[in-house]
Design an enzyme around this catalytic site. Structure first.
Site, PDB file in Angstrom:
ATOM      1  N   HIS A  85     -13.237   2.439   0.255  1.00 47.77           N
ATOM      2  CA  HIS A  85     -13.038   1.653   1.275  1.00 47.77           C
ATOM      3  C   HIS A  85     -13.968   0.136   0.716  1.00 47.77           C
ATOM      4  CE1 HIS A  85     -13.107   4.778   4.605  1.00 47.77           C
ATOM      5  NE2 HIS A  85     -11.837   4.403   4.360  1.00 47.77           N
ATOM      6  N   ASN A  98     -10.498   6.457  10.633  1.00 48.87           N
ATOM      7  CA  ASN A  98     -10.104   7.922  10.433  1.00 48.87           C
ATOM      8  C   ASN A  98     -10.734   8.437   8.946  1.00 48.87           C
ATOM      9  OD1 ASN A  98      -8.070   8.782  11.978  1.00 48.87           O
ATOM     10  ND2 ASN A  98      -6.458   7.444  11.301  1.00 48.87           N
ATOM     11  N   ARG A 132     -11.856  15.153   8.081  1.00 49.37           N
ATOM     12  CA  ARG A 132     -12.549  15.537   6.822  1.00 49.37           C
ATOM     13  C   ARG A 132     -13.879  16.050   7.017  1.00 49.37           C
ATOM     14  NH1 ARG A 132     -11.396  10.219   3.641  1.00 49.37           N
ATOM     15  NH2 ARG A 132      -9.411   9.944   4.905  1.00 49.37           N
ATOM     16  N   ARG A 187      -2.413  -2.008  -3.351  1.00 47.14           N
ATOM     17  CA  ARG A 187      -3.765  -1.381  -3.370  1.00 47.14           C
ATOM     18  C   ARG A 187      -3.663  -0.122  -4.406  1.00 47.14           C
ATOM     19  NH1 ARG A 187      -5.567   2.304   1.886  1.00 47.14           N
ATOM     20  NH2 ARG A 187      -7.554   2.719   1.064  1.00 47.14           N
ATOM     21  N   GLU A 220      -8.651  -5.559   4.999  1.00 49.19           N
ATOM     22  CA  GLU A 220      -8.478  -5.284   3.525  1.00 49.19           C
ATOM     23  C   GLU A 220      -7.151  -5.801   3.008  1.00 49.19           C
ATOM     24  OE1 GLU A 220      -9.569  -0.591   3.215  1.00 49.19           O
ATOM     25  OE2 GLU A 220      -8.796  -1.257   5.497  1.00 49.19           O
ATOM     26  N   ASN A 280       0.659  -1.211  -0.040  1.00 50.91           N
ATOM     27  CA  ASN A 280       0.072   0.030   0.081  1.00 50.91           C
ATOM     28  C   ASN A 280       0.812   1.308  -0.029  1.00 50.91           C
ATOM     29  OD1 ASN A 280      -1.725   2.034   0.596  1.00 50.91           O
ATOM     30  ND2 ASN A 280      -2.703   1.043   2.410  1.00 50.91           N
TER      31      ASN A 280
HETATM   32  P1  ADP Z   1      -7.337   4.101   8.982  1.00 51.47           P
HETATM   33  O1  ADP Z   1      -7.393   2.751   8.689  1.00 51.47           O
HETATM   34  O2  ADP Z   1      -8.686   5.056   8.320  1.00 51.47           O
HETATM   35  O3  ADP Z   1      -6.198   5.205   9.482  1.00 51.47           O
HETATM   36  P2  ADP Z   1      -8.803   2.852  11.638  1.00 51.47           P
HETATM   37  O4  ADP Z   1      -9.615   2.055  10.960  1.00 51.47           O
HETATM   38  O5  ADP Z   1      -7.527   2.055  12.112  1.00 51.47           O
HETATM   39  O6  ADP Z   1      -8.189   4.287  10.611  1.00 51.47           O
HETATM   40  O7  ADP Z   1      -9.227   3.822  12.751  1.00 51.47           O
HETATM   41  C1  ADP Z   1      -8.553   4.950  13.442  1.00 51.47           C
HETATM   42  C2  ADP Z   1      -9.294   5.498  14.476  1.00 51.47           C
HETATM   43  O8  ADP Z   1     -10.057   4.401  15.199  1.00 51.47           O
HETATM   44  C3  ADP Z   1      -8.566   6.431  15.591  1.00 51.47           C
HETATM   45  O9  ADP Z   1      -8.567   7.446  14.858  1.00 51.47           O
HETATM   46  C4  ADP Z   1      -9.614   6.220  16.694  1.00 51.47           C
HETATM   47  O10 ADP Z   1     -10.295   7.228  16.653  1.00 51.47           O
HETATM   48  C5  ADP Z   1     -10.267   5.006  16.413  1.00 51.47           C
HETATM   49  N1  ADP Z   1      -9.990   3.788  17.475  1.00 51.47           N
HETATM   50  C6  ADP Z   1      -8.957   3.250  17.476  1.00 51.47           C
HETATM   51  N2  ADP Z   1      -9.236   2.330  18.776  1.00 51.47           N
HETATM   52  C7  ADP Z   1     -10.339   2.862  19.465  1.00 51.47           C
HETATM   53  C8  ADP Z   1     -10.923   2.695  20.571  1.00 51.47           C
HETATM   54  N3  ADP Z   1     -10.334   1.553  21.406  1.00 51.47           N
HETATM   55  N4  ADP Z   1     -11.717   3.483  21.118  1.00 51.47           N
HETATM   56  C9  ADP Z   1     -12.341   4.248  20.341  1.00 51.47           C
HETATM   57  N5  ADP Z   1     -12.024   4.522  19.137  1.00 51.47           N
HETATM   58  C10 ADP Z   1     -10.758   3.852  18.775  1.00 51.47           C
END
Ligand code: ADP
Length: 398
Positions: free
Chosen positions: A179, A211, A241, A90, A385, A7
């Site tokens: 996604h 995120n 965003r 990806r 993924e 990725n």
């Molecule tokens: P991406 O892959 O889009 O970067 P993720 O799917 O890993 O993001 O999600 C990241 C987000 O998940 C973090 O910014 C946080 O807000 C949330 N997160 C992760 N663990 C926890 C938790 N234990 N409790 C609440 N929110 C969480």
């Protein structure tokens, strides 16, 4: 068989080496600061994490660092590069050119490059990653797995905007959705779990909340609608965003803050969402903590997020003519019980009822959190993924 999943971002490169017999990652990591001073690779295999500091002026050097790490005698996972049977990349955008994953032939690469204007921040970086891999591993099959392809089944009425039709025919302006690998994976897992595989009427609403967040309406394994839009800026508000806005706000903001259009888009992409709203953080753990301590803006940001998700849940149930299942996935969807509870609150009239105890005790695999008398099954499913990319890659490479 082993598949390397790549990725590539503009200055980063994440990877996983997956053993397809067990479908488990035997090594994973990421290179950061590619093209900058102080580049390094965080590599993990055999339970050991190793930070490798090495110059990486381009993605080519980064790939070489990854391959060296994978075969390293001390912290590697394989004895020779020959054990890598295929590489899955990806790729953000398939435009309307691909409705599924594709072998990265020269012809397909030319099409992928022509789609860069649709994802100018991500597609060029993905392409650089593919080219760097091809240069170092010329005889290994390469496959592209697209974020958008799963949504190619959306009906026209779901992807056409209310602007002159020529904007679509001439400039490809339409909803694409993102996604896709995650929505595909969790909707298939849900169908398997509920014994509804190959059931054309199985209706599931998948909530990928991380995120970046997006929500999809999936029927019979096909995406029928999704909240992200022409770019990943659309849909629900996210970490940084904005999500959907009245389009007139763009000009108004630009005038008020004396910003160019590009600066305004950066403002909407990087400074908005729950981060901009709360002034606290884009991370939901920080937001809950702050809200618990009485921070009104943090509580408001959580409310705005969950309210927006709830509205999509209702909208997609309407679009699908009901729902059999709701799936929560990704960082927030998998880990934040309060967000799940708030989204599903007061939806008993629609057959959605969460069991508070089940919602508070999430296991490693699929967890059913709906109450026994809930008409709609509510599941928490960890997304994967990389596994979708590896499976598609193996299938096409064969
Ligand atoms: P991406 O892959 O889009 O970067 P993720 O799917 O890993 O993001 O999600 C990241 C987000 O998940 C973090 O910014 C946080 O807000 C949330 N997160 C992760 N663990 C926890 C938790 N234990 N409790 C609440 N929110 C969480």
């Amino acid at each position: 068989m082993k598949v390397l999943v790549i990725n590539a971002g503009s200055s980063s490169l994440k990877y996983q080496l997956i053993d397809m017999d067990t479908e488990k990652a035997i090594a994973k990591g990421g290179c950061e600061r590619i093209g900058l001073e102080g580049s390094f690779c965080k590599h993990k295999a055999k339970g050991v994490e190793k930070v490798i500091n090495a110059p990486m002026p381009t993605h080519k050097e980064a790939i070489q660092v990854v391959l060296d790490a994978l075969v390293d005698k001390e912290y590697g996972a394989i004895s020779s590069m020959k054990e890598i049977d295929a590489v899955g990349h990806r790729i953000v955008h398939s435009g309307e050119a691909f409705d599924k994953s594709a072998l990265l032939t020269d012809e397909n690469m030319a099409i992928i490059e022509s789609l860069s204007e649709l994802a100018p921040l991500h597609q060029p970086a993905n392409i650089i990653g593919v080219k760097a891999c091809k240069a170092i591993m010329p005889n290994v099959p390469m496959v592209g797995v697209f974020d958008t392809a799963f949504h190619s089944t959306m009906p026209e009425k779901a992807y056409i905007y209310g602007i002159p039709y020529e904007a679509y025919t001439k400039h490809k302006i339409r909803r694409y959705g993102f996604h896709g690998t995650s929505h595909k994976f969790v909707s298939e897992e849900a169908a398997k779990y509920l014994g509804r595989e190959n059931d054309e009427n199985f209706k599931v609403i998948t909530m990928h909340l991380g995120n970046g967040s997006s929500i999809s309406a999936v029927k019979g394994g096909k995406s029928m609608d999704t909240s992200m839009s022409f770019t990943p800026l659309g849909g629900v508000p996210m970490g940084t965003r904005s999500g959907d806005l009245d389009p007139a706000i763009v000009e108004f903001l630009a005038n008020k803050y004396n910003m160019t259009l590009a600066e305004t888009l950066t403002y909407l992409n990087k400074k908005s969402g729950v981060s901009g709203l709360s002034g606290v953080s884009s991370d939901f753990r920080d937001l809950s903590e702050a809200a618990k301590n009485g921070n009104h803006r943090a509580a408001l940001a959580l409310d705005v997020f969950t309210y927006s998700c709830k509205k999509y849940l209702g909208a997609y149930a309407a679009a699908l003519g009901g729902a059999d299942c709701v799936v929560f996935t990704a960082g927030i969807g998998e880990h934040d019980k309060n967000v799940r509870a708030a989204i599903a609150e007061n939806m008993e009239y629609m057959g959605i009822k969460i069991d508070a105890d089940k919602n508070a005790n999430i296991g490693d695999g699929i967890t059913e959190i709906s109450a026994d008398d809930s008409k709609v099954k509510v599941l928490v499913i960890p997304t994967n993924e990389e596994l979708v990319i590896a499976r598609d890659t193996l299938r096409l490479a064969k």
